[in-house]
Design an enzyme around this catalytic site. Sequence first.
Site, PDB file in Angstrom:
ATOM      1  N   HIS A  50     -21.156  48.764  64.124  1.00  0.00           N
ATOM      2  CA  HIS A  50     -22.612  48.864  64.272  1.00  0.00           C
ATOM      3  C   HIS A  50     -23.084  50.299  64.482  1.00  0.00           C
ATOM      4  O   HIS A  50     -24.271  50.591  64.352  1.00  0.00           O
ATOM      5  CB  HIS A  50     -23.109  47.957  65.408  1.00  0.00           C
ATOM      6  CG  HIS A  50     -22.787  48.431  66.789  1.00  0.00           C
ATOM      7  ND1 HIS A  50     -21.734  47.937  67.526  1.00  0.00           N
ATOM      8  CD2 HIS A  50     -23.379  49.346  67.586  1.00  0.00           C
ATOM      9  CE1 HIS A  50     -21.697  48.511  68.709  1.00  0.00           C
ATOM     10  NE2 HIS A  50     -22.686  49.383  68.769  1.00  0.00           N
ATOM     11  N   ASP A 103     -16.895  43.724  64.371  1.00  0.00           N
ATOM     12  CA  ASP A 103     -17.572  44.974  64.730  1.00  0.00           C
ATOM     13  C   ASP A 103     -16.557  46.108  64.870  1.00  0.00           C
ATOM     14  O   ASP A 103     -16.387  46.693  65.936  1.00  0.00           O
ATOM     15  CB  ASP A 103     -18.344  44.777  66.029  1.00  0.00           C
ATOM     16  CG  ASP A 103     -19.280  45.945  66.326  1.00  0.00           C
ATOM     17  OD1 ASP A 103     -19.426  46.833  65.464  1.00  0.00           O
ATOM     18  OD2 ASP A 103     -19.847  45.965  67.434  1.00  0.00           O
ATOM     19  N   GLY A 141     -23.683  53.937  74.308  1.00  0.00           N
ATOM     20  CA  GLY A 141     -22.782  55.041  73.989  1.00  0.00           C
ATOM     21  C   GLY A 141     -21.325  54.716  74.246  1.00  0.00           C
ATOM     22  O   GLY A 141     -20.436  55.436  73.799  1.00  0.00           O
ATOM     23  N   SER A 144     -19.831  51.954  73.171  1.00  0.00           N
ATOM     24  CA  SER A 144     -19.286  51.192  72.047  1.00  0.00           C
ATOM     25  C   SER A 144     -18.289  52.011  71.241  1.00  0.00           C
ATOM     26  O   SER A 144     -18.530  53.179  70.923  1.00  0.00           O
ATOM     27  CB  SER A 144     -20.412  50.750  71.113  1.00  0.00           C
ATOM     28  OG  SER A 144     -21.161  49.714  71.677  1.00  0.00           O
TER      29      SER A 144
END
Length: 266
Positions: free
Chosen positions: A81, A111, A183, A185
Amino acid sequence: MASLLGMLLLIAAAIGIWQFFQQQQKSLDALVEEVRAGEGLNEKTEIIKAAQEKVYTIKTDSAYGSGFLYSNSGAVVTSAHLVVGFYKVLVRDHSGKEEVGTVIGVSEVSDIALIQVDAFDDTQPLAIEAQPAEVGAEVIALGSPSGFENTASTGYLTGLDRDFDQDFKYEDLYQIDVQMALGSSGGPLIDAATGKVIGINSLLLVESDGMGFSIPMHTVDSQLAEWATNPMSEEQVQEVFDVYGGSSEGHGSSSWIDEAMKPIHP
């Protein structure tokens, strides 16, 4: 009578000596535990220091997040993402040096994404744990929460097999109580005992206080390894971007990214 008194005194002295040594043993045991605790702290500190050199901030025009070195060919893991709509991204290391990375793998289902950074070629990557982790394991999350780069947070793995359907299909996630924010991720979740990466930090339940979720490495390692060995072409990457309304220039729909990050992505 005198002999009996002497015997009692001898027994009392023996008991006193035994109690003394028992106290000494307890003190020694306590000291050993303190030393062990100190050694554990030192080991954890060394794990964090070593890992920070291989954890990066990932930046695009629409988002920023985290990533980590996956292979000695220069492949960096991050969250899909973060890079959807972009073929070229900026990857900044712990010293602040920025390199241009190329997306060589991105999933429209999970993801996860992989970025090739030639400048990191021949660099030893973080070790990957191929086996599932257990509830109660102490863990370390590294990344750039709220833009604070090289941040390390500790906590515990508190749950297993959590499933979400949030833009991507999230299955069998690790639940953690580690502090994360926007931030985080794409950053690694590391086993504090072994120093190995056990997960990719991906979700944050905003309604809760400190409940995060990480994709287990053992569930996606084979896909990441496939991309590292056989990179997707720009056209193949673009086909995935098209699923989310991306453009051929690599500047995809930032509205999709922003919407995806609002409710749950850190």
